[in-house]
Design an enzyme around this catalytic site. Structure first.
Site, short mmCIF file in Angstrom:
data_model
loop_
_atom_site.label_atom_id
_atom_site.label_comp_id
_atom_site.label_asym_id
_atom_site.label_seq_id
_atom_site.Cartn_x
_atom_site.Cartn_y
_atom_site.Cartn_z
N GLU A 138 10.57 -7.98 -4.00
CA GLU A 138 11.05 -6.65 -3.56
C GLU A 138 10.58 -6.49 -2.12
O GLU A 138 9.39 -6.30 -1.88
CB GLU A 138 10.46 -5.55 -4.44
CG GLU A 138 10.88 -5.61 -5.90
CD GLU A 138 12.31 -5.14 -6.12
OE1 GLU A 138 12.89 -4.48 -5.23
OE2 GLU A 138 12.86 -5.45 -7.18
N LEU A 139 11.51 -6.57 -1.16
CA LEU A 139 11.10 -6.72 0.24
C LEU A 139 11.56 -5.55 1.12
O LEU A 139 11.85 -4.47 0.63
CB LEU A 139 11.61 -8.07 0.75
CG LEU A 139 11.26 -9.27 -0.15
CD1 LEU A 139 11.88 -10.55 0.34
CD2 LEU A 139 9.74 -9.42 -0.30
N CYS A 147 10.24 1.78 1.53
CA CYS A 147 11.07 0.60 1.79
C CYS A 147 12.56 0.93 1.88
O CYS A 147 13.29 0.36 2.66
CB CYS A 147 10.84 -0.43 0.71
SG CYS A 147 11.01 0.27 -0.95
N TRP A 175 0.81 -1.22 0.00
CA TRP A 175 0.00 0.00 0.00
C TRP A 175 0.84 1.27 0.00
O TRP A 175 0.33 2.35 -0.22
CB TRP A 175 -0.91 0.02 1.24
CG TRP A 175 -0.15 -0.32 2.49
CD1 TRP A 175 -0.07 -1.55 3.08
CD2 TRP A 175 0.68 0.55 3.26
NE1 TRP A 175 0.78 -1.51 4.15
CE2 TRP A 175 1.24 -0.23 4.30
CE3 TRP A 175 1.00 1.90 3.19
CZ2 TRP A 175 2.11 0.31 5.25
CZ3 TRP A 175 1.87 2.44 4.13
CH2 TRP A 175 2.41 1.64 5.14
N GLY A 226 6.55 -6.29 -0.97
CA GLY A 226 5.92 -6.23 0.35
C GLY A 226 6.92 -6.59 1.42
O GLY A 226 8.14 -6.50 1.22
N SER A 227 6.41 -7.04 2.55
CA SER A 227 7.30 -7.34 3.68
C SER A 227 8.08 -8.63 3.41
O SER A 227 7.64 -9.49 2.64
CB SER A 227 6.46 -7.50 4.95
OG SER A 227 5.54 -8.56 4.76
#
Ligand code: NAD
Length: 473
Positions: free
Chosen positions: A244-245, A278, A145, A222-223
């Site tokens: 992609e964390l 991030c 989000w 995300g996480s």
């Protein structure tokens, strides 16, 4: 109240679950939109539409696909005011900054991938074999989000430009901008089935997409925890995966570096988007004998980050995205204090009550942080900077790399050779010299537990092409 259905095969459809999800405005804590709560059957329908469309879409010339993407860029540009309003409502990003931080990159990204698709060499001949790059077929995108539009467009515009069709599952917290994007795709005249959106809950729609045998590649942002679960599921059908964390990135001020410029860069980087970025440089590594200077500068700079109503022109920092995010960030600020760090900007957020209007947290800066403290190790995902003192440059590099993450890093120094040397020693994928931000064509992605693969530019485009070799007689 904005209402959207699922977008499948260029049609707006109700979910087969018969259920909807409300979307809250974090600045008011009131619902402003309602979307469908998709389920496994909806995922099956979207994947079937994408699969059906994939042969024709993949067979178009790169120039034809580029044409669609350029039309989409024009439509997005024409709808950018409405898109900005939606993103402000779904995540609270102040209206004055939302275009630059959220919408501009989606428009320029569509044009960039159109150019890349046209210029790319899809075949190469060696002495006795030929290499051909081909689309995978159906690509699923699962997105967070925090940059609700561009996290989707960065991966999916690349995937579509490369000849894949896509199914997107946006975050349940901010799905509306992606449905507005679907409206733009329809207006831009894309063939049916090329772009599909199924909204819903991660464990339902996300899992169904990750496990679906007709999804050929999965791109997740995300996480780290969710990425591991989704990646494991995707491997049960041996999909190509891109992850992609999370991150806990360092900014190192070298002994001769410009402290004022470093402070300006780190405040912008960590406080904009309310710290929900991030690659934020949330660990600020400062020579011990310059900590006093940095503390004074950061107090002065943080005062410019006015927190409040995202509709107000003067507001720079909006609310956090949700009640869960507010409680989490509050917990980390309390942990920083209890572990002995010194809070020099901001304060502990108040308890939420029924009267609380939005999830506002003032930008916070801790001095006297050590790298073993919780606030230096965990991804807080809020506007919180931890200042960590170091004695030697080697120690700064060691601290910078002492994290499970490896997403980004930044070095400020007056000696370019030394700064470049330090940048090369940081184990991370996206690095900035003196805070200089490259354009969107630079590859972006993580080392270690920050991810697998890259987004952005040609490197991001190539993630969505598979490689075939044909030996020649
Ligand atoms: P999240 O992991 O909770 O959710 C991301 C997406 O995955 C959402 O669409 C969610 O519904 C889905 N999901 C969650 N659990 C799932 C499961 N078990 N199975 C299938 N799908 C699932 O992350 P978030 O809170 O939306 O976003 C914040 C995180 O994203 C931060 O950790 C941040 O660092 C990271 N992030 C990384 C990048 C990057 O490029 N590296 C960019 C933006 C955000």
């Amino acid at each position: 109240m904005i209402e959207y259905k699922l977008f499948i095969d260029n049609e707006w459809r109700e979910s087969q679950s018969g259920k909807t999800i409300s979307v809250e405005d974090p600045a008011t804590r009131e619902d402003f939109a309602s979307v469908q709560r998709g389920n496994e059957a909806d995922v099956a329908a979207a994947v079937a539409a994408a699969k059906e469309a994939s042969e024709d879409w993949g067979a178009l010339s790169p120039r034809e696909r580029a044409g669609y993407l350029r039309s989409l860029a024009d439509v997005l540009e024409a709808h950018s005011d409405e898109m900005c309003g939606i993103i402000t409502s779904e995540i609270g990003m102040p209206r004055a900054h939302v275009f630059d931080w959220h919408v501009a990159a989606a428009i320029s990204g569509a044009r960039m991938y159109a150019d890349i698709a046209e210029a790319y060499e899809y075949t190469a001949e060696q002495d006795n074999y030929m290499v051909i790059k081909e689309p995978f077929g159906v690509v699923a995108g699962i997105t967070p989000w925090n940059y609700p539009l561009t996290q989707a467009t960065t991966k999916l515009f690349a995937a579509m430009a490369a000849g894949n069709t896509v199914v997107l599952k946006p975050s349940r917290q901010a799905p509306v901008s992606c449905l507005k994007l679907a409206e733009c795709v329809l207006e831009a005249g894309f063939p049916k089935g090329v772009f599909n959106v199924v909204t819903g809950v991660g464990g339902e729609v996300g899992n169904a997409l990750a496990a679906h045998p007709n999804v050929d590649a999965l791109s997740f942002t995300g996480s780290t925890d969710a990425g591991i679960k989704v990646g494991q599921l995707a491997l049960t059908t041996v999909k190509k995966i891109t992850l992609e964390l999370g991150g806990k990135s360092p900014l190192i001020l070298l002994p001769g570096g410009d402290a004022r410029a470093a402070v300006a860069a780190i405040c912008s980087d960590v406080f904009m988007n309310t710290g929900q970025t991030c690659c934020s440089f949330t660990r600020f590594l400062v020579p011990r004998d310059r900590c006093g200077e940095v503390e004074a500068l950061i107090k002065e700079e943080a005062a410019n980050y006015i927190t409040g109503d995202p509709g107000d022109e003067a507001t720079v920092v909006g609310p956090l995205v949700s009640e869960a995010a507010y409680r989490k960030v509050k917990g980390y600020i309390e942990a920083g204090l209890s572990e002995g760090a010194r809070l020099v900007c901001g304060k502990v957020p108040e308890e939420l009550t029924d009267e609380t209007k939005g999830y506002f947290v003032e930008p916070a800066v801790f001095m006297d942080v050590t790298n073993d403290m919780t606030i230096a190790r965990d991804e807080i995902f809020g506007p919180v900077i931890s200042v960590i003192a170091y004695d030697t440059v080697d120690e700064a590099v060691r601290i910078a790399n002492d994290t499970k993450y490896g997403l980004a890093g930044c070095v400020f120094g007056n000696d370019r050779t030394q700064a470049m040397d330090v940048l090369c020693r940081i184990k991370a994928g996206y690095l900035l010299l003196n805070g200089e931000i490259p354009d969107d064509s630079a590859p972006f992605g993580g080392y270690k537990m920050s991810g697998i693969g890259r987004e952005g530019g040609v490197h991001g485009f190539e993630e969505f092409l598979q490689i075939k070799s044909i030996s020649l007689d």
